[in-house]
Design an enzyme around this catalytic site. Sequence first.
Site, PDB file in Angstrom:
ATOM      1  N   LYS A 251       1.605  10.658  -3.475  1.00 58.87           N
ATOM      2  CA  LYS A 251       2.823  10.724  -2.661  1.00 58.87           C
ATOM      3  C   LYS A 251       2.451  10.465  -1.230  1.00 58.87           C
ATOM      4  O   LYS A 251       1.514  11.054  -0.690  1.00 58.87           O
ATOM      5  CB  LYS A 251       3.447  12.134  -2.793  1.00 58.87           C
TER       6      LYS A 251
ATOM      7  N   GLN B  14      -3.050  12.802   3.893  1.00 63.16           N
ATOM      8  CA  GLN B  14      -1.893  13.152   3.055  1.00 63.16           C
ATOM      9  C   GLN B  14      -2.290  14.126   1.935  1.00 63.16           C
ATOM     10  O   GLN B  14      -1.490  14.969   1.539  1.00 63.16           O
ATOM     11  CB  GLN B  14      -1.300  11.868   2.459  1.00 63.16           C
TER      12      GLN B  14
ATOM     13  N   LYS C 270      -2.231  17.565   3.607  1.00 61.21           N
ATOM     14  CA  LYS C 270      -0.864  17.847   4.058  1.00 61.21           C
ATOM     15  C   LYS C 270       0.005  18.234   2.859  1.00 61.21           C
ATOM     16  O   LYS C 270       0.706  19.248   2.874  1.00 61.21           O
ATOM     17  CB  LYS C 270      -0.290  16.589   4.727  1.00 61.21           C
TER      18      LYS C 270
ATOM     19  N   LYS D 253      -1.023   6.501   0.296  1.00 66.00           N
ATOM     20  CA  LYS D 253      -0.405   5.822   1.451  1.00 66.00           C
ATOM     21  C   LYS D 253      -0.469   4.325   1.181  1.00 66.00           C
ATOM     22  O   LYS D 253      -1.341   3.856   0.443  1.00 66.00           O
ATOM     23  CB  LYS D 253      -1.194   6.131   2.735  1.00 66.00           C
TER      24      LYS D 253
ATOM     25  N   GLY E 273       8.910   6.308   3.476  1.00 63.72           N
ATOM     26  CA  GLY E 273       8.825   5.594   4.752  1.00 63.72           C
ATOM     27  C   GLY E 273       7.665   6.078   5.616  1.00 63.72           C
ATOM     28  O   GLY E 273       7.029   7.081   5.343  1.00 63.72           O
ATOM     29  N   ASP E 274       7.392   5.330   6.650  1.00 57.69           N
ATOM     30  CA  ASP E 274       6.451   5.679   7.717  1.00 57.69           C
ATOM     31  C   ASP E 274       6.792   4.715   8.861  1.00 57.69           C
ATOM     32  O   ASP E 274       7.917   4.186   8.898  1.00 57.69           O
ATOM     33  CB  ASP E 274       4.990   5.548   7.241  1.00 57.69           C
TER      34      ASP E 274
ATOM     35  N   THR F 117      11.164  15.457   9.045  1.00 55.05           N
ATOM     36  CA  THR F 117       9.862  15.517   9.732  1.00 55.05           C
ATOM     37  C   THR F 117      10.035  16.120  11.130  1.00 55.05           C
ATOM     38  O   THR F 117       9.297  17.038  11.520  1.00 55.05           O
ATOM     39  CB  THR F 117       9.214  14.127   9.809  1.00 55.05           C
TER      40      THR F 117
ATOM     41  N   ASN G  77      12.007   7.636  13.961  1.00 53.00           N
ATOM     42  CA  ASN G  77      12.577   8.690  13.119  1.00 53.00           C
ATOM     43  C   ASN G  77      12.091  10.082  13.516  1.00 53.00           C
ATOM     44  O   ASN G  77      12.894  11.000  13.703  1.00 53.00           O
ATOM     45  CB  ASN G  77      12.239   8.390  11.648  1.00 53.00           C
TER      46      ASN G  77
ATOM     47  N   SER H 182      10.678  15.121   0.890  1.00 59.10           N
ATOM     48  CA  SER H 182      10.537  14.053  -0.111  1.00 59.10           C
ATOM     49  C   SER H 182      10.311  14.660  -1.495  1.00 59.10           C
ATOM     50  O   SER H 182      10.874  14.203  -2.492  1.00 59.10           O
ATOM     51  CB  SER H 182       9.351  13.148   0.234  1.00 59.10           C
TER      52      SER H 182
END
Length: 444
Positions: free
Chosen positions: A90, A111, A114, A126, A165-166, A209, A240, A376
Site C-alpha cells: 500500500k 511506507q 508508516k 510506492k 495518490g502522491d 493527510t 493536497n 486509504s
Amino acid sequence: MSYVSEVYAALEKKHPYEPEFLEAAKRVLDSIAPVVDANEDAYRKMCLLERITEPERIISFRVPWTDDAGVNHVNLGYRVQFNSAIGPYKGGLRFHPSVNQSILKFLGFEQIFKNSLTGLPIGGGKGGSDFDPHGKSDAEVMRFCQSFMTELFKYIGKDVDVPAGDIGVGGREVAYMYGQYKRITNLYEGVLTGKGLTFGGSLARTEATGYGLVYIVNEICKGAGKELAGKTVVISGSGNVAQYACQKAQQLGAKVVTVSDSNGYVYDPDGIKLDVVFDIKQKRRARIKEYVDAVPTAQYFEGEKPWGVKCDIALPCATQNEINGEAAKTLVENGCWLVAEGANMPSDADAVDTFLEKKILYMPGKAANAGGVAVSALEMSQNSERLSWTFEEVDGKLKDIMAGIYSKVSEAAARYGYENNFVVGANIAGFEKVATAMMAQGLV
Ligand code: NDP
Ligand code: 2IT
C-alpha cells in the site's frame, strides 16, 4: 561491526547510486539499533535486516503516450512492492520529473513503517513515473494514466497491491487510472484509494493527510503542556497535504502565514486565505504567485523557501530534503519549537540533527503524515463491505489513529530511554510489528 552497521555497509556497496534510499535506510537502521542489539542472534539467523531493506519486487516499465499535437513520448513507470509482511502493498503513486528508483525505494521503505504505525493491515509500496503533469491538458493526462495502468494492472489488485495518490497524482489521475483498470480487468474492486465519492471513494480521504498532521500536532502540543490555538504556523507546499493542513490548523485557531510551490513562497501576515489557494491550485492549476493578485497585502518571494519566516510551528508539506541544516538552524533561532512533517523526509540529515540537538519537538513524516494512508486503509474496508461511512465517522477514526500513533511513538521512545525523541520512537514502534510478522513467517 554491529549487525546494523554491517547491513548498512552492504547496502552502500550494493546501491551506491541511490542516495535517497540510503538516507532513509540509515535513519531507520540507526534508530532501531537498540531493538536489533537485544535480538541480534535471532535476527541475524533469519537475515531480517537484509530482507527488510530489499524490496520483495520492483517492477519497471515504459509508458508510451501521445500529446495533443500528435507527438509521441515515452516515460518510465515503476512500482516498488517493498514489504507485504503485515498486509497487501500500500502506498501512493508519484508523477514528477525527478522520479527514479532511488526516490521510490526511499518512499516505499518509509511506507513500511508508516503503515505499521497506523495499526492497520497494510504493507509497504510506492510507485510512479517521471511524467510531469504540469501544463498538460486533461486529455493528455488521461491518455498517460491509461497507458500507465495498461501495464500496472498486471501487478496490482485489491488484496495484492493498492496504489493511491502522491505528488502529481490527485483525484483526477486516480479516477482515470481506476477507469482503465476496470475496463481492462472487468472488475469493480477497491484497487486504488483516493477515488471519487461516486465510485467507491471515502469521505475525508482528500483531507486526511493534512488533517491527520494537525491532529498529531495537537497531541504533541497537549503532551508538552502547550496549545495550538493562537500559534503562528509556517507551511510549505500548496498541494493536497498543505491545503488541508492549513484548513485544520485554522479551524483549531492557529494562524498560517505561508504556503509555497516549486517557484516560491507567499507570506500573508493576516493569515492565508484558503479560498484563494483553492481557486489557484484546485480550479485553475496555476502558480502560487497569483495569490498576491487576489490579496495585495501579502508578499511573494520568488525562488525562496519559507523557513526564514518567524513561527512557532513549521509544517513542511512539499517534498523531500526541502529543509537543510542551515534552514533548520534559522527556524530554531527564530523561535520555532515544533516541526511536524506532512511531506516524506522533508528534513535532510543535518536538519534532523539540528532539531534533535536543540531538543525541539520534531515528529518525522512516517508518523506525522500517516493519516492519509490510514484513511486509504479505511477506504479499503468500506470497499470490502460495500458500504460508505459518514465524514464524521471517518474523521473520528482518523483522530483516534493519530492519537494512537502519538502514544505508540512516545511510549517506544521512552521504553528505550529516548524520551521525546520521536525519530527513535517512530522507527522502533513501526519496526516492531513488521519484524515480529517477518520472523514468524519464516525466510520469505
Ligand atoms: P501535490 O502534488 O498535491 O502537491 C505538492 C506540492 O509540493 C506542490 O505545491 C508542489 O509545487 C510542491 N513541490 C513538489 N515538488 C517540489 C519540489 N521539488 N520543490 C519545491 N516544491 C515542490 O502533492 P501532495 O500534497 O500529495 O504531497 C506533498 C508531500 O506529502 C509529498 O512529500 C508526499 O509524498 C507527501 N504525502 C502525501 C500524502 C497524500 O495523501 N497525498 C500522504 C502522505 C505524505 P509545484 O506544483 O510547483 O510542483
Ligand atoms: O506517502 C503516503 O503515505 C501517500 N502518498 C499516501 C499513500 C496511500 O496509499 O494513501
